[in-house]
Scaffold this motif. Sequence first.
Motif, PDB file in Angstrom:
ATOM      1  N   ARG A 146     -14.146-110.221 -26.740  1.00 11.09           N
ATOM      2  CA  ARG A 146     -14.493-109.819 -28.007  1.00 11.09           C
ATOM      3  C   ARG A 146     -15.567-108.610 -27.991  1.00 11.09           C
ATOM      4  NH1 ARG A 146     -13.121-111.408 -33.111  1.00 11.09           N
ATOM      5  NH2 ARG A 146     -12.012-113.375 -32.360  1.00 11.09           N
ATOM      6  N   ASN A 147     -16.644-108.961 -27.040  1.00 12.46           N
ATOM      7  CA  ASN A 147     -17.834-108.046 -27.085  1.00 12.46           C
ATOM      8  C   ASN A 147     -17.773-107.078 -25.881  1.00 12.46           C
ATOM      9  OD1 ASN A 147     -18.736-109.215 -29.597  1.00 12.46           O
ATOM     10  ND2 ASN A 147     -19.587-111.058 -28.287  1.00 12.46           N
ATOM     11  N   ASN A 148     -16.966-107.335 -24.907  1.00  9.31           N
ATOM     12  CA  ASN A 148     -17.064-106.392 -23.641  1.00  9.31           C
ATOM     13  C   ASN A 148     -15.867-105.948 -22.827  1.00  9.31           C
ATOM     14  OD1 ASN A 148     -20.005-107.550 -23.082  1.00  9.31           O
ATOM     15  ND2 ASN A 148     -19.192-109.370 -23.606  1.00  9.31           N
ATOM     16  N   ILE A 149     -15.962-104.832 -22.406  1.00 16.18           N
ATOM     17  CA  ILE A 149     -15.066-104.373 -21.267  1.00 16.18           C
ATOM     18  C   ILE A 149     -15.824-104.252 -20.046  1.00 16.18           C
ATOM     19  CG2 ILE A 149     -13.135-102.673 -20.892  1.00 16.18           C
ATOM     20  CD1 ILE A 149     -13.065-102.168 -23.582  1.00 16.18           C
ATOM     21  N   VAL A 150     -15.098-104.849 -18.875  1.00 14.51           N
ATOM     22  CA  VAL A 150     -15.706-104.760 -17.460  1.00 14.51           C
ATOM     23  C   VAL A 150     -14.874-104.493 -16.574  1.00 14.51           C
ATOM     24  CG1 VAL A 150     -17.161-106.255 -15.765  1.00 14.51           C
ATOM     25  CG2 VAL A 150     -17.358-106.841 -18.175  1.00 14.51           C
ATOM     26  N   ASP A 187     -16.900 -99.041 -31.077  1.00 14.09           N
ATOM     27  CA  ASP A 187     -17.119-100.300 -31.261  1.00 14.09           C
ATOM     28  C   ASP A 187     -17.865-101.015 -30.156  1.00 14.09           C
ATOM     29  OD1 ASP A 187     -14.921 -99.940 -29.811  1.00 14.09           O
ATOM     30  OD2 ASP A 187     -13.975-102.062 -30.302  1.00 14.09           O
ATOM     31  N   LYS A 188     -18.171-100.079 -29.025  1.00 13.92           N
ATOM     32  CA  LYS A 188     -18.888-100.883 -28.117  1.00 13.92           C
ATOM     33  C   LYS A 188     -19.870 -99.726 -27.267  1.00 13.92           C
ATOM     34  CE  LYS A 188     -15.155-104.054 -26.325  1.00 13.92           C
ATOM     35  NZ  LYS A 188     -14.825-103.856 -27.581  1.00 13.92           N
ATOM     36  N   LYS A 189     -20.909 -99.632 -28.148  1.00 13.41           N
ATOM     37  CA  LYS A 189     -21.786 -98.355 -27.821  1.00 13.41           C
ATOM     38  C   LYS A 189     -22.655 -98.411 -26.644  1.00 13.41           C
ATOM     39  CE  LYS A 189     -26.028 -99.695 -30.499  1.00 13.41           C
ATOM     40  NZ  LYS A 189     -26.863 -99.502 -31.644  1.00 13.41           N
ATOM     41  N   ILE A 239     -29.136-101.079 -17.501  1.00 12.55           N
ATOM     42  CA  ILE A 239     -28.654-101.721 -18.327  1.00 12.55           C
ATOM     43  C   ILE A 239     -29.152-101.098 -19.693  1.00 12.55           C
ATOM     44  CG2 ILE A 239     -29.119-104.006 -19.401  1.00 12.55           C
ATOM     45  CD1 ILE A 239     -27.749-104.267 -16.701  1.00 12.55           C
ATOM     46  N   SER A 240     -28.030-101.355 -20.634  1.00 12.96           N
ATOM     47  CA  SER A 240     -28.107-101.067 -22.074  1.00 12.96           C
ATOM     48  C   SER A 240     -28.058 -99.475 -22.328  1.00 12.96           C
ATOM     49  CB  SER A 240     -29.027-101.727 -22.810  1.00 12.96           C
ATOM     50  OG  SER A 240     -28.991-103.161 -22.913  1.00 12.96           O
ATOM     51  N   ASN A 241     -27.517 -98.638 -21.628  1.00 11.38           N
ATOM     52  CA  ASN A 241     -27.422 -97.208 -21.689  1.00 11.38           C
ATOM     53  C   ASN A 241     -26.584 -96.750 -22.938  1.00 11.38           C
ATOM     54  OD1 ASN A 241     -28.354 -94.635 -21.288  1.00 11.38           O
ATOM     55  ND2 ASN A 241     -28.251 -94.763 -19.341  1.00 11.38           N
ATOM     56  N   GLU A 242     -26.656 -95.692 -23.483  1.00 11.43           N
ATOM     57  CA  GLU A 242     -25.780 -95.048 -24.505  1.00 11.43           C
ATOM     58  C   GLU A 242     -25.360 -93.710 -24.207  1.00 11.43           C
ATOM     59  OE1 GLU A 242     -27.326 -95.821 -28.570  1.00 11.43           O
ATOM     60  OE2 GLU A 242     -28.733 -97.476 -27.831  1.00 11.43           O
ATOM     61  N   LEU A 243     -24.113 -93.288 -24.579  1.00 13.30           N
ATOM     62  CA  LEU A 243     -23.561 -92.002 -24.678  1.00 13.30           C
ATOM     63  C   LEU A 243     -24.277 -91.254 -25.653  1.00 13.30           C
ATOM     64  CD1 LEU A 243     -20.241 -92.698 -23.331  1.00 13.30           C
ATOM     65  CD2 LEU A 243     -21.714 -91.140 -22.271  1.00 13.30           C
ATOM     66  N   ILE A 244     -24.639 -90.007 -25.556  1.00 15.70           N
ATOM     67  CA  ILE A 244     -25.087 -89.231 -26.799  1.00 15.70           C
ATOM     68  C   ILE A 244     -24.060 -88.255 -27.014  1.00 15.70           C
ATOM     69  CG2 ILE A 244     -27.549 -89.575 -26.365  1.00 15.70           C
ATOM     70  CD1 ILE A 244     -27.560 -86.880 -24.627  1.00 15.70           C
ATOM     71  N   ASN A 245     -23.000 -87.936 -26.357  1.00 15.04           N
ATOM     72  CA  ASN A 245     -22.034 -87.052 -26.690  1.00 15.04           C
ATOM     73  C   ASN A 245     -20.767 -87.801 -26.477  1.00 15.04           C
ATOM     74  OD1 ASN A 245     -23.702 -84.630 -26.641  1.00 15.04           O
ATOM     75  ND2 ASN A 245     -23.826 -85.061 -24.438  1.00 15.04           N
ATOM     76  N   ASP A 246     -19.588 -87.230 -26.906  1.00  9.91           N
ATOM     77  CA  ASP A 246     -18.176 -87.830 -26.966  1.00  9.91           C
ATOM     78  C   ASP A 246     -17.816 -88.214 -25.733  1.00  9.91           C
ATOM     79  OD1 ASP A 246     -17.849 -87.752 -29.652  1.00  9.91           O
ATOM     80  OD2 ASP A 246     -16.923 -85.593 -29.702  1.00  9.91           O
ATOM     81  N   TYR A 247     -18.384 -87.421 -24.746  1.00 11.50           N
ATOM     82  CA  TYR A 247     -17.922 -87.902 -23.323  1.00 11.50           C
ATOM     83  C   TYR A 247     -19.468 -87.767 -22.411  1.00 11.50           C
ATOM     84  CZ  TYR A 247     -13.094 -87.474 -24.458  1.00 11.50           C
ATOM     85  OH  TYR A 247     -11.927 -87.519 -25.097  1.00 11.50           O
ATOM     86  N   GLY A 248     -19.243 -88.509 -21.393  1.00 10.53           N
ATOM     87  CA  GLY A 248     -20.372 -88.540 -20.307  1.00 10.53           C
ATOM     88  C   GLY A 248     -19.598 -88.380 -18.817  1.00 10.53           C
ATOM     89  N   ARG A 277     -18.800-102.271 -20.934  1.00  8.81           N
ATOM     90  CA  ARG A 277     -18.935-101.361 -22.089  1.00  8.81           C
ATOM     91  C   ARG A 277     -19.022-102.543 -23.193  1.00  8.81           C
ATOM     92  NH1 ARG A 277     -16.585 -96.292 -22.305  1.00  8.81           N
ATOM     93  NH2 ARG A 277     -18.004 -96.085 -23.998  1.00  8.81           N
ATOM     94  N   SER A 278     -20.184-102.640 -24.013  1.00 11.10           N
ATOM     95  CA  SER A 278     -20.387-103.781 -24.877  1.00 11.10           C
ATOM     96  C   SER A 278     -21.039-103.511 -25.955  1.00 11.10           C
ATOM     97  CB  SER A 278     -21.117-104.691 -23.798  1.00 11.10           C
ATOM     98  OG  SER A 278     -22.518-104.147 -23.706  1.00 11.10           O
ATOM     99  N   HIS A 279     -21.227-104.373 -27.087  1.00 12.58           N
ATOM    100  CA  HIS A 279     -21.707-104.258 -28.216  1.00 12.58           C
ATOM    101  C   HIS A 279     -22.450-105.755 -28.702  1.00 12.58           C
ATOM    102  CE1 HIS A 279     -18.855-106.588 -30.979  1.00 12.58           C
ATOM    103  NE2 HIS A 279     -18.103-105.951 -29.972  1.00 12.58           N
ATOM    104  N   ASP A 280     -23.295-105.768 -29.294  1.00 10.92           N
ATOM    105  CA  ASP A 280     -23.994-106.891 -29.870  1.00 10.92           C
ATOM    106  C   ASP A 280     -23.098-107.793 -30.603  1.00 10.92           C
ATOM    107  OD1 ASP A 280     -26.711-106.147 -28.655  1.00 10.92           O
ATOM    108  OD2 ASP A 280     -27.047-105.014 -30.328  1.00 10.92           O
TER     109      ASP A 280
END
Length: 215
Positions: A133-137, A152-154, A190-199, A212-215
Amino acid sequence: MVINILAGGPVELLPDLTEFEAENAIWVGVDRGVFQLLKRNIKPAIAFGDFDSVSHEELHFIESRVTELKRFKPEKDETDMELALNWALDQEPRTIRLFGATGGRLDHLFANVHLLHNPLKEKYSTDVCLIDRNNIVFLKEPGSYKIARMKDKKYVSFVPLTLNVRDITLEGFKFPLKNRHISLGSTLCISNELINDYGTFSFSEGILIVIRSHD
């Protein structure tokens, strides 16, 4: 072809499986996951397990509805999930998704994450990922990769699976990196985030667990 494998992990951690019912998707049940598929009116093409986690009534329900049922003794060298994954890899699908493989017992969780290495080790071209529910690995070998932002997974985390991962470079991320070395046990990525549509992320040595995860 896509193969979806459902194991018997806690149902509260499952995503909405209807989102993954593509027209050409084949479903595989593992132990109690077979029962959970049938409860959702999804008939698995094949099922694997020792079925020590279902009741006699549930096993009868499974046997009456699943045509190809591979039963094994509890005393065996592979887990039920590994047996199912090996079968799925032999079908040479484009993608394999593992569900019901997190939560509950930590030994099962770590084993299932490490199973993601088997397709790389055996040089399969199949993409294999673990989803709850919260992760893709998923795992990546050395190379350069494009990665898209997900609403949904920032969070995007990179964890070394091997002793060392060298020259990791992150572009398009909130916390960029350039040719950094991370070792087993590092929490730098750990816990980085994309700032654009792609990285993009790249590295020259080692194997990375990408989450890829969310809280």
